[in-house]
Design a protein around this motif. Structure first.
Motif: not given
Lengths: 275, 602
Positions: B194-206, B563-568, B595-602
């Motif tokens: 939950p919270g792991m949007t595509m644009f919060r994935m690390p570059m390794t996963i990309w 259960q990990p929940v991703v916030h950023r 303002q530091a959040e780079s992705g959408g809301e979790p």
């Protein structure tokens, strides 16, 4: 320790560019290691394009190496400070996409003109009635495991006639006139590689291809022979598939044709008929 | 947690051999590929020995295999050496270590899943590699005519039983990769925490994600081509064999090259994009700084992958392909340098103004950037069809591919091993041994590969068993040429001096290559020593942000004990409002940092 690693990484572009310069300027121990002597009319274009690209990538090589080494030198770890919190800079992204983009497209356009000359525009001749036709090949190169067979058009200048003759691994060609050679392979892939003429063309069995070039007499060293290599893996004898190129003046070449015509006429006719 | 909660007790075989746990499968891939890496390296050293001291007795195996020739290897055997070196390094080392080992271990851990989407398929993707190992071994052991056709296996030269085994081996590798890529795509799309949007994935996963797409689309073409060549070779069909004295084909040899490179050029990106991803994560972690230009990085790897499908013809500029096509492929190839350049600039931007911890994984990651610059730049001259004419099939190409795949990918792989070793085995690797390993590898590597550029622009063709025959001809001198030249004029061979240079450069390269092989002992000692005796690692020894560092080291079955929940996003290092210089993806949101959040809301 940071500074040690920083210097190590900076040595990469310094030594790298240094080696390229030593090779280009012929500084020992890397003398005779730059591009082989060019004896063709169009080879200078390729060499110029190569040198130009080498300068561009050399500058980028040193530039990026410098930035890398400087950041390692200046920003070594300390618990007392935090790194700059930045996710990027759109302006910078645009700048470093557009400038290299233009340079790369520039390189492409520049070289495409000469590529067309070298590989696309086969020379044409104007016939007596004013029409043009593809220039006829002077020699047919037939590669096979592991050697070159050169079929000469002979005195009539036409391939496939009874005065054709064949020499093994010996290519005699007249200088200072545009030449076309026909390329064929008897068995597997080979590649006709003349380093000094900047010619390389794979020979594909079942396919008739052409290469064209002009040997320039001023660029020839007197009494020198140039090598013909195979540049496509063809089997265990790949490395020994060496031919030799003998550039000749127009009159020398005519004499060579006559000599072979007298000596080999009967033999050559039989071979030609067999073919 | 799907099956871990009531997971039945397993016997040793089901737990460690036919395991369906992604970490065990990844580790199996890791060990297999490291063993093959040693084999491939040994083959490379054998062929370097032949090049430096041609036709002398080959140490270790020469006397056994070539007793009648006094230990001298045959030219055919030399061809087999480089064929198997390339086949092993590409298909048994680089592709499976990136996708198989790192992909398997890291994908579920970094996206917060308890395992892969299809655990059984995952297990099969490893075990299908074993028939491939056997087939390749059989190919190499074929008594009369081994695989001496180069890793591109161009018809009509490639033929015989060795080719059949080689093709079967490759088909198995393809099946394994296909199973892997389907699994990775499904897992990444479906099983993010939950919270792991595509644009919060690390570059390794990309990197893994884009690689899996490349494999899924390019592999069917290779598999079809392999089956066609198999039919040509085993059943006498004529897809690629031309009409000639040797065969009654009616096929087109160039067609094979098109189909082969349609896969094998994207394969170059398959062999580097995951390493680029890992290096991005490692650089950001040890620079204690957010990755510079996260989205441009994603767009550029997507750009590389997209363009990667339309550049294969640059392997064929002088192959006899229509030269107009060469022009088109030249343009697409030169343009692919652009996203590569953007990546390099962003890595440099990440280091700039950082707070650099130069640990062993960081040094390997920085050397990836430094070496990828060479490999990338040397690609520009050969991307131009015109300049490729003199450089094609010379040592320049050999230098280029080794700067990308050895100095690039393998350095990235070492960075990855040093970085994730604590997570895989629960213990740290030794830093001093690691740095010695890095320094010596770095120096010998450049000694080995840099001068190959020089040989390349001299016009030295690759795949020559020796340059001695030319030298001997020169030494035999003018008399021989006078005899053969039909007009009887005494001529001098112009390249004599060149071949003397080739001999010493080849000797120098061989010394460096042997050095590079020998210093891997530091890695082997460090790796195996630290599995058993390394310092125990906590959950997050590198103070990194991504999800795998929230699990125990090593993670148990099912990975996460909560259960990990991703916030950023994954790169919140040195955040000004945070107490520490890192903010894990699972840390609760900071107040007043929206303002530091780079992705959408979790």
């Amino acid at each position: 320790m940071n500074r040690f690693w920083s210097i190590l990484f900076f040595l990469v572009p310094i030594l790298g560019v240094g080696i390229c310069l030593m090779s280009a300027l012929g500084i020992p121990p890397l003398e005779h290691t730059w591009l082989p002597a060019d004896i063709s009319k169009s080879g200078a274009d390729i060499d110029f394009a190569f040198n130009m690209v080498m300068w561009i990538i050399g500058i980028v090589f040193v530039g990026t190496g410098l930035v890398l080494a400087m950041s390692m030198w200046s920003y070594s770890f300390s618990f007392d400070r935090k790194a700059t919190y930045s996710h990027g800079n759109t302006k910078l992204e645009i700048i470093w996409s557009i400038i290299p983009g233009f340079i790369l497209i520039g390189i492409f356009v520049f070289q495409a003109v000469y590529w067309e000359k070298q590989k696309i525009n086969q020379p044409v001749v104007t016939l007596a009635d004013g029409t043009t036709a593809m220039q006829q090949p002077i020699v047919k190169v037939v590669a096979r495991k592991f050697g070159w067979r050169f079929w000469y058009a002979g005195l009539d200048g036409e391939l496939g006639t009874p005065d054709d003759f064949v020499l093994e691994n010996e290519l005699h060609l007249p200088m200072d006139e545009p030449l076309v050679v026909q390329l064929e392979s008897e068995d597997v892939l080979h590649s006709f590689f003349l380093r000094n003429l900047r010619i390389k063309q794979d020979l594909v069995p079942g396919k008739k291809q052409f290469a064209w070039f002009t040997i320039v007499s001023e660029k020839i060293e007197k009494d020198k022979v140039y090598d013909i290599l195979c540049a496509e893996l063809c089997g265990w004898g790949h490395a020994r598939m060496n031919g030799r190129l003998y550039p000749k003046t127009k009159s020398e070449f005519q004499e060579f044709l006559k000599l072979n015509d007298l000596k080999q006429n009967g033999f050559a006719m039989n071979e030609a008929e067999e073919k | 947690m799907t099956e871990s909660a009531d997971h039945p007790k397993q016997s040793f075989i089901w737990k460690y051999v036919f395991s369906r746990d992604h970490k065990v499968i990844g580790t199996q891939f890791l060990f297999s590929t490291l063993i093959w890496f040693a084999v491939g390296g040994a083959l490379a050293i054998a062929l370097r020995i032949q090049l430096a001291w041609p036709w002398t007795s080959m140490p270790f195996f020469g006397k056994e295999l070539f007793a009648t020739e006094g230990g001298q290897i045959s030219p055919d055997f030399y061809n087999m050496l480089f064929t198997m070196h390339a086949s092993i390094m590409i298909f048994f080392v680089i592709i499976p270590i990136l996708a198989g080992a790192f992909g398997n271990i890291l994908i579920p851990l970094m996206i917060g899943a308890d395992d892969m989407a299809f655990p059984t398929l995952n297990m099969l993707s490893y075990w299908v590699m074993w028939p491939a190992f056997v087939f390749m071994g059989l190919s190499f052991a074929t008594p009369t005519f081994g695989p001496a056709f180069g890793w591109t296996a161009n018809p009509p030269m490639a033929e015989g039983p060795a080719l059949t085994y080689w093709l079967l081996g490759l088909i198995c590798v393809g099946i394994s990769s296909m199973m892997g890529s389907v699994n990775y795509l499904t897992t990444i799309i479906q099983m993010r925490a939950p919270g792991m949007t595509m644009f919060r994935m690390p570059m390794t996963i990309w990197g893994m994600f884009v690689t899996a797409i490349l494999q899924a689309f390019a592999l069917p073409v290779l598999t079809a081509a392999l089956c066609m060549q198999l039919a040509d070779n085993a059943f006498g069909t004529g897809f690629f064999r031309p009409e000639s004295a040797a065969s009654s084909g009616g096929g087109e040899p160039l067609m094979w090259q098109h189909l082969f490179w349609f896969y094998s050029h994207p394969a170059v990106y398959i062999m580097i994009l995951p390493a680029m991803g890992m290096v991005s994560d490692i650089l950001s972690c040890f620079a204690r700084k957010p990755l510079f230009g996260y989205k441009p990085m994603i767009f550029s790897i997507s750009g590389i992958a997209g363009l990667g499908f339309i550049v294969w013809g640059h392997h064929m500029f002088v192959s006899g392909m229509n030269p107009w096509l060469g022009t088109t492929f030249g343009l697409s190839t030169i343009l692919i340098a652009l996203p590569s350049a953007i990546k390099v600039f962003n890595w440099l931007g990440t280091l700039w103004n950082g707070n650099l911890r130069l640990t062993t994984p960081m040094l390997f990651a920085i050397s990836f950037v430094s070496m990828f610059v060479i490999g990338g730049l040397s690609g520009i001259p050969i991307a131009s069809p015109l300049i490729d004419i003199p450089l094609h099939d010379t040592y320049f190409i050999v230098a280029h591919i080794h700067y990308v795949l050895f100095a690039g990918t393998v350095m990235g792989v070492f960075a990855g091993i040093y970085f994730w070793f604590p997570k895989i085995f629960g213990r740290m690797m030794n830093e001093t041994l690691g740095k010695i390993h890095f320094f010596l590898t770095f120096v010998f590597m450049n000694g080995t590969f840099f001068l190959m550029h020089v040989l390349g622009w001299m016009g030295v063709p690759r795949r020559y068993a020796s340059f001695q025959s030319l030298k001997q001809q020169i030494e035999a001198g003018a008399s021989q040429l006078e005899l053969t030249a039909s007009d009887g004029v005494n001529k001098v061979f112009v390249m004599a001096k060149d071949y003397e240079q080739i001999m010493w450069i080849n000797e120098f390269i061989t010394y460096c290559a042997i050095g590079m092989g020998v210093v891997q002992i530091f890695f082997v000692l460090n790796f195996f020593g630290c599995i058993f005796f390394g310092k125990r690692a906590g959950r997050n020894p590198w103070e990194s942000n991504t999800l795998e560092w929230t699990t125990p080291s090593p993670p148990g079955h099912g990975n996460f004990d909560f259960q990990p929940v991703v916030h950023r996003g994954p790169y919140e290092y040195s955040h000004p409002d945070a107490e520490k210089d890192f903010l894990m993806q699972t840390d609760p949101p900071l107040e007043a940092t929206s303002q530091a959040e780079s992705g959408g809301e979790p």
